[in-house]
Design a protein around this motif. Structure first.
Motif, short mmCIF file in Angstrom:
data_model
loop_
_atom_site.label_atom_id
_atom_site.label_comp_id
_atom_site.label_asym_id
_atom_site.label_seq_id
_atom_site.Cartn_x
_atom_site.Cartn_y
_atom_site.Cartn_z
N PRO A 178 26.71 -64.23 3.02
CA PRO A 178 26.70 -65.63 3.51
C PRO A 178 27.88 -66.46 2.88
CG PRO A 178 24.54 -65.23 3.00
CD PRO A 178 25.22 -64.19 2.38
N VAL A 179 28.61 -67.37 3.73
CA VAL A 179 29.63 -68.33 2.97
C VAL A 179 29.54 -69.40 3.72
CG1 VAL A 179 30.98 -66.17 2.08
CG2 VAL A 179 31.37 -67.10 4.45
N GLN A 180 30.05 -70.44 3.17
CA GLN A 180 30.18 -71.83 3.64
C GLN A 180 31.64 -72.27 3.67
OE1 GLN A 180 28.80 -75.34 1.20
NE2 GLN A 180 27.09 -75.61 2.95
N GLY A 192 30.92 -77.35 5.29
CA GLY A 192 29.45 -77.90 5.31
C GLY A 192 28.56 -76.69 5.98
N CYS A 193 29.16 -75.75 6.76
CA CYS A 193 28.30 -74.88 7.37
C CYS A 193 28.28 -73.45 7.09
CB CYS A 193 28.53 -74.86 9.07
SG CYS A 193 28.27 -76.73 9.85
N TRP A 194 27.62 -72.63 7.43
CA TRP A 194 27.31 -71.20 7.04
C TRP A 194 27.73 -70.24 8.03
CZ3 TRP A 194 26.31 -69.79 2.04
CH2 TRP A 194 25.87 -70.74 1.13
N GLY A 195 28.42 -69.10 7.50
CA GLY A 195 28.81 -68.15 8.26
C GLY A 195 28.46 -66.58 7.52
N VAL A 196 28.88 -65.43 7.92
CA VAL A 196 28.86 -64.12 7.43
C VAL A 196 29.89 -63.57 7.22
CG1 VAL A 196 27.46 -62.15 7.50
CG2 VAL A 196 26.27 -64.23 8.12
N MET A 197 30.44 -63.06 6.37
CA MET A 197 31.66 -62.22 5.99
C MET A 197 31.27 -60.94 5.59
SD MET A 197 33.80 -63.41 2.51
CE MET A 197 32.82 -62.98 1.17
N ASP A 198 32.19 -59.98 5.95
CA ASP A 198 32.11 -58.48 5.25
C ASP A 198 32.98 -58.26 4.02
OD1 ASP A 198 35.07 -58.30 5.74
OD2 ASP A 198 34.81 -57.15 7.74
N PHE A 209 30.97 -64.02 11.63
CA PHE A 209 30.31 -64.85 12.59
C PHE A 209 30.98 -66.02 11.70
CE2 PHE A 209 27.19 -61.46 12.94
CZ PHE A 209 26.70 -61.62 14.18
N PRO A 210 31.46 -67.18 12.71
CA PRO A 210 31.97 -68.23 12.13
C PRO A 210 31.09 -69.21 11.45
CG PRO A 210 31.74 -68.20 14.38
CD PRO A 210 31.50 -66.88 13.99
N CYS A 211 31.55 -70.23 10.66
CA CYS A 211 30.66 -70.98 9.84
C CYS A 211 30.39 -72.01 10.69
CB CYS A 211 31.45 -71.54 8.73
SG CYS A 211 31.90 -69.93 7.54
N GLU A 212 29.04 -71.87 11.46
CA GLU A 212 28.61 -72.84 12.42
C GLU A 212 27.17 -73.17 12.27
OE1 GLU A 212 29.39 -70.79 16.13
OE2 GLU A 212 31.50 -71.51 16.18
N TRP A 213 26.43 -72.27 11.32
CA TRP A 213 25.12 -72.58 11.14
C TRP A 213 24.67 -73.57 10.01
CZ3 TRP A 213 25.15 -66.75 10.71
CH2 TRP A 213 25.04 -66.29 12.13
N GLY A 247 26.23 -59.45 17.59
CA GLY A 247 26.12 -60.67 18.18
C GLY A 247 25.09 -60.94 19.21
N THR A 248 24.23 -59.93 19.49
CA THR A 248 23.29 -59.95 20.69
C THR A 248 21.83 -60.53 19.87
OG1 THR A 248 22.71 -57.76 20.22
CG2 THR A 248 24.34 -58.48 22.05
#
Length: 208
Positions: free
Chosen positions: A20-22, A25-31, A38-42, A73-74
């Motif tokens: 997880p990365v931020q 102010g929002c969080w996403g996921v990187m490899d 996943f873009p930082c939208e959470w 993404g599903t």
């Protein structure tokens, strides 16, 4: 060596090849290469375990709900639960606002939401609250240890800590006390030891 440049406001450790990365102010996921899967939208950090993540979603003024998302993404489970845990032993605990149940990794509610409370599976058993007492079920929902305890915690190293009235002890997988309920506080067994105390103001020691 620097493998992913400094560009994140916050980050958590890698697990299962993802972190997880931020940003903003929002969080996403990187490899592991630093590519955002996943873009930082959470609003909260999200972690994938075995290719599945519990995600908390809020749309406008609607209440926040939790569901389960795959790496492609599903949605396995659309966000509809008020509370939801990460998967453990292939099962995740969910709460619909009234009762607790469990979903499997296919998104099926394998154990219906009929429990007043529940805790996550560990060592293929989960504590559940039924009729004001705690017992244990297996992943098929079968009662393995009848609900007779005032509180019960997940198994660790073959033992589970349980409470009768105001005293804690440890049971085995058959529901038998192997350490009698005589302590005011106990912690889970780790490396064959548990920290215990006889009272709120008493010092702690360790038992095997």
């Amino acid at each position: 060596q620097m493998v992913i440049p400094f560009r994140f406001e916050d980050a958590a450790e890698f697990r299962d090849e993802h972190a997880p990365v931020q940003l903003n102010g929002c969080w996403g996921v990187m490899d592991r290469q630093g590519k955002l899967l996943f873009p930082c939208e959470w609003k909260y950090p999200t972690r994938f375990v075995d290719g599945i993540a519990m995600v908390r979603v809020k749309h406008g003024s609607n209440p926040e709900r939790r569901g389960y998302l795959k790496l492609d993404g599903t949605w396995i489970v659309e966000p509809r639960y008020i509370l939801a845990s990460n998967f453990s032993c292939g099962m995740a605990k969910v709460f619909n606002g009234e009762f607790h149940g469990f979903v499997n990794q296919k998104g099926e509610e394998q154990i219906p939401a009929v429990f007043r409370d529940a805790k996550s599976f560990s060592e293929n058993l989960a504590p559940v609250l039924l009729d004001d007492k705690w017992g244990y079920i297996d992943p098929q929902g079968t009662s393995i240890i009848h609900p007779v305890f005032d509180e019960a915690m997940p198994f660790s190293e073959g033992l589970a800590r349980v409470r009768l009235k105001d005293r804690w002890g440890f049971i085995n997988r058959e529901g038998e006390f192997v350490i009698s309920p005589e302590f005011a506080m106990v912690l889970d067994m780790h490396c064959g030891r548990s920290a215990v105390s006889f009272g709120d103001e008493s010092p702690y020691g360790f038992i095997d």
